[in-house]
Design an enzyme around this catalytic site. Structure first.
Site, PDB file in Angstrom:
ATOM      1  N   GLU A   1      37.019  17.010 -38.073  1.00 35.13           N
ATOM      2  CA  GLU A   1      36.296  16.072 -37.413  1.00 35.13           C
ATOM      3  C   GLU A   1      34.946  16.879 -36.887  1.00 35.13           C
ATOM      4  OE1 GLU A   1      33.933  14.429 -35.517  1.00 35.13           O
ATOM      5  OE2 GLU A   1      35.464  14.572 -33.685  1.00 35.13           O
TER       6      GLU A   1
ATOM      7  N   GLU B   1      25.981  16.490 -37.868  1.00 37.03           N
ATOM      8  CA  GLU B   1      26.374  17.778 -37.367  1.00 37.03           C
ATOM      9  C   GLU B   1      26.715  18.714 -38.444  1.00 37.03           C
ATOM     10  OE1 GLU B   1      29.124  16.883 -34.165  1.00 37.03           O
ATOM     11  OE2 GLU B   1      27.673  15.386 -33.166  1.00 37.03           O
TER      12      GLU B   1
END
Ligand SMILES: C[S@@+](CC[C@H](N)C(=O)[O-])C[C@H]1O[C@@H](n2cnc3c(N)ncnc32)[C@H](O)[C@@H]1O
Length: 655
Positions: free
Chosen positions: A438, A447
């Site tokens: 994740e 990210e």
């Protein structure tokens, strides 16, 4: 008389009285540079702008031209006249991104119900409900309001001792009207006549109860006994009409005496002998609509403080996240339930029922944090009866400490191996069947999920499964005047070229979202590249009218495995999920020069190149600037060269 000077005097006087706002008539047209002379020319209603007239300018245009003249001043707001006929839903929706401070409802806009009482059409009710929703945030940040949220106040905070006397320190949810002031004064006198505390050592004694304790009930009873005060108790407790709705016009409804309905139920015997305000029926009806609204769901209440608040996106690869951030992630049950569902399906696909006792699946959680995905994986194994061996890879040494404690506490040592390093550099001793991660940001890939997972897929078996298996970012143009003003406060360009994470609330979404970049894992292609270019054209529905684009809102949707997905793209958003910065957040990508839209505008381009997202908001050429500022070669920029405009960057460091 110099009307400009007079207007300034009036405003100065209002400011002297600490009034929150002055309501001025609408400009007469979009050329309103001489506006200051207009209000004073307005002698009566006949002279005002005929807002019902068909050839009236779009009222948004009036507002926009005036706002532009005032350079988007943050203290300039608009009060909307709500008339009997309403513009199209898209046209109305524009206003929710603007600084609408009040809605003025004329009594002529009300219909009449079977009992002769005023009521509003369904469309009007929906619009008013929208206004209620959008004033909630303002209610929070305002010092002049009753601190209704402050339910846990100590007596010492609301009872103040001053010069030997004791007074109640109360504030109210709304300002009072002139005609209410007498009753307010008598109410305050009444409160002061009941200052019931006697100081005892280390506390106060409440003489209305034998045990000396304070409670609302005894205080309320004692106040009610003082029947000489005509304070509208029940209106205070029950009407709760929001202060952002202004009623105007003359009363045009006169229901027969003695009839009752929801609105008339507000009749209050305490009012006897007190003259009612002529618009009370209308106010009661608005109060009724307000009270009828569903209470905010828990998640929305949790997110209230984040609404329209600019935050910098996390950079979990560059920075080590704090314990508090992990704690917020871990509270998001919905996210981990989705992961568990995906892992269950993957385990079942990987190991057929007849082989469950013989095969152990190797699962790697890469970016394990403090372990919630490890837990979800073990629960999935238990649920499906599959045997599991887990490697938990995490580069944040602080999170690893907690992870070790968790594994020990839960007695998982037999199944879980913790690896403290960057997944891109780990030499795994065996290959994984399933890679769980994740690493997603509000814009999906921001990210560095693609880069990290590319580095980790070395230790995934050729037929191995990645959860998530793909993710896509989305954008849509928005009007968001509050955010624009917040960014403007920084008085520099850098902040306008920065992407923020925001729980968007006071925004108008001007066109449906469109997908920008998709990444799929594992990606075994020999020619793989994470550079992306995309040119988009948004069509703003023609019945919207003119709008101002302050920037783009960005979202993502991820396919975890097969039909299990999670995301924040509005049309498919996973309900009740708040992981992304403690909210169902989105990235807001502002423009330093907001622009009005025309049908043929190309207003979007995304480019993901060596360490940056660049999102361009409007057609024009700033290629040179991009090339010099970000050191990008013209080759890289070539494919997007004709549509460069405003640059908004989302750094992807470290590369
Ligand atoms: C968004 S957090 C998720 C943490 C955890 N899975 C959860 O749900 O609470 C991403 C985690 O991945 C870690 N991470 C990011 N890049 C990494 C890398 N290249 N190698 C190992 N860990 C990484 C971060 O330190 C962070 O703990």
């Amino acid at each position: 008389m110099d009307s400009e000077i007079t207007l300034k005097q009036e405003i100065a006087w209002a400011s002297h009285l600490s009034l929150q706002a002055c309501l001025l008539p609408a400009p007469k047209g979009i050329s309103c540079a001489n506006y200051a002379r207009i209000p004073l020319l307005k002698t009566d209603d006949d002279d005002s702008v005929d807002v019902n007239s068909n050839n009236m300018d779009d009222s948004w245009e009036l507002w926009n031209s005036f706002r532009m003249l005032c350079e988007h001043h943050s203290q300039l707001s608009v009060a909307l006249d709500v008339l009997s006929s309403l513009p199209s839903p898209n046209s109305r929706a524009r206003w929710f991104g603007e600084s609408v401070r009040a809605a003025i409802i004329n009594t002529n806009s009300f219909l009449t119900n079977a009992l002769g009482y005023p009521c509003l059409s369904k469309r009007h009710q929906k619009l008013i409900a929208g206004f209620f929703n959008h004033s909630i945030q303002s209610l929070h940040g305002n010092n002049n309001d009753l601190d209704a949220s402050h339910k846990d106040a100590f007596l010492s905070e609301v009872v103040v001792r001053q010069n030997g006397s004791v007074i109640w320190n109360v504030t109210f949810v709304c300002n009072f009207n002139d005609w209410e002031m007498d009753t307010v004064v008598s109410f305050l006198n009444l409160l002061e006549s009941k200052t019931p505390v006697r100081e005892v050592e280390d506390g106060s004694w409440w003489h209305l109860r034998r045990n000396g304790r304070f409670d609302i009930c005894s205080f309320y009873d004692s106040l009610c006994e003082s029947s000489h005060v005509a304070f509208p108790w029940k209106s205070i407790w029950r009407t709760k009409a929001p202060r952002r709705i202004v009623l105007s016009g003359k009363p045009v409804h006169s229901p027969p005496k003695g009839s009752t309905d929801l609105a008339s139920n507000h009749n209050d015997s305490n009012f006897d002998g007190v003259q009612r305000h002529p618009l009370k029926l209308y106010l009661d009806y608005i109060g009724y609509l307000y009270q009828r609204m569903d209470p905010l769901p828990e998640q929305e209440r949790f997110e209230l403080g984040y609404r329209d608040f600019l935050q910098s996106p996390l950079q979990p690869l560059m920075d080590n996240l704090e314990a508090q951030t992990y704690e917020t992630f871990e509270k998001d049950a919905v996210k981990y339930i989705q992961y568990q569902r995906a892992i269950c399906k993957a385990l079942q696909d990987r190991v057929p029922d007849e082989k469950v006792s013989r095969i152990t699946t190797v699962l790697m959680v890469v970016g394990a944090g403090r372990g919630p995905l490890v837990r979800a994986s073990l629960q999935a194994a238990e649920e499906t009866g599959r045997k599991l061996k887990i490697y938990a890879v995490e580069k944040n040494p602080n999170a690893v400490v907690t992870l070790h404690s968790l594994v020990k506490l839960e007695g998982w040592e037999e199944f879980v191996t913790i690896v403290s390093c960057d997944m891109r550099h780990w030499d795994a001793t065996e290959k994984a069947d399933i890679l769980v991660s994740e690493l997603l940001g509000s814009f999906g890939d921001n990210e560095l999920s693609p880069e990290c997972l590319d580095g980790a897929q070395r230790f995934l078996k050729d037929d191995g499964i990645s959860i998530p298996s793909s993710y896509t970012s989305f954008i849509q143009p928005v009007t968001a005047s509050k955010l624009y003003n917040d960014v403007k406060l920084h008085k520099d360009v850098v902040h306008f070229e920065t992407a923020y994470v925001v729980k968007l609330h006071n925004v108008a979404r001007l066109a449906p979202t469109q997908p920008v970049f998709t990444f799929t894992h594992p990606n075994w292609s020999a020619m793989k590249s994470n550079q992306r270019y995309k040119k988009l054209q948004f069509e703003i529905p023609s019945d919207t009218g003119s709008t101002l684009v302050h920037g783009f809102a960005g979202y993502f949707d991820a396919t975890l495995y097969k039909d299990v997905h999670l995301g924040i793209e509005p049309s498919t958003a996973t309900p009740n999920m708040f992981s992304w910065f403690g909210m169902n957040g989105v990235s807001h990508l502002p423009a330093s020069h907001p622009f009005t839209t025309a049908m043929d505008d190309h207003i979007g381009l995304g480019s993901r190149i060596s360490g940056f997202h660049i999102l361009i908001l409007k057609s024009c050429n700033v290629q040179e600037e991009a090339s010099s500022r970000f050191g990008l070669s013209n080759d890289v920029l070539l494919s997007v060269q004709d549509i460069f405009g405003q640059l908004v960057t989302l750094p992807l460091r470290p590369w």
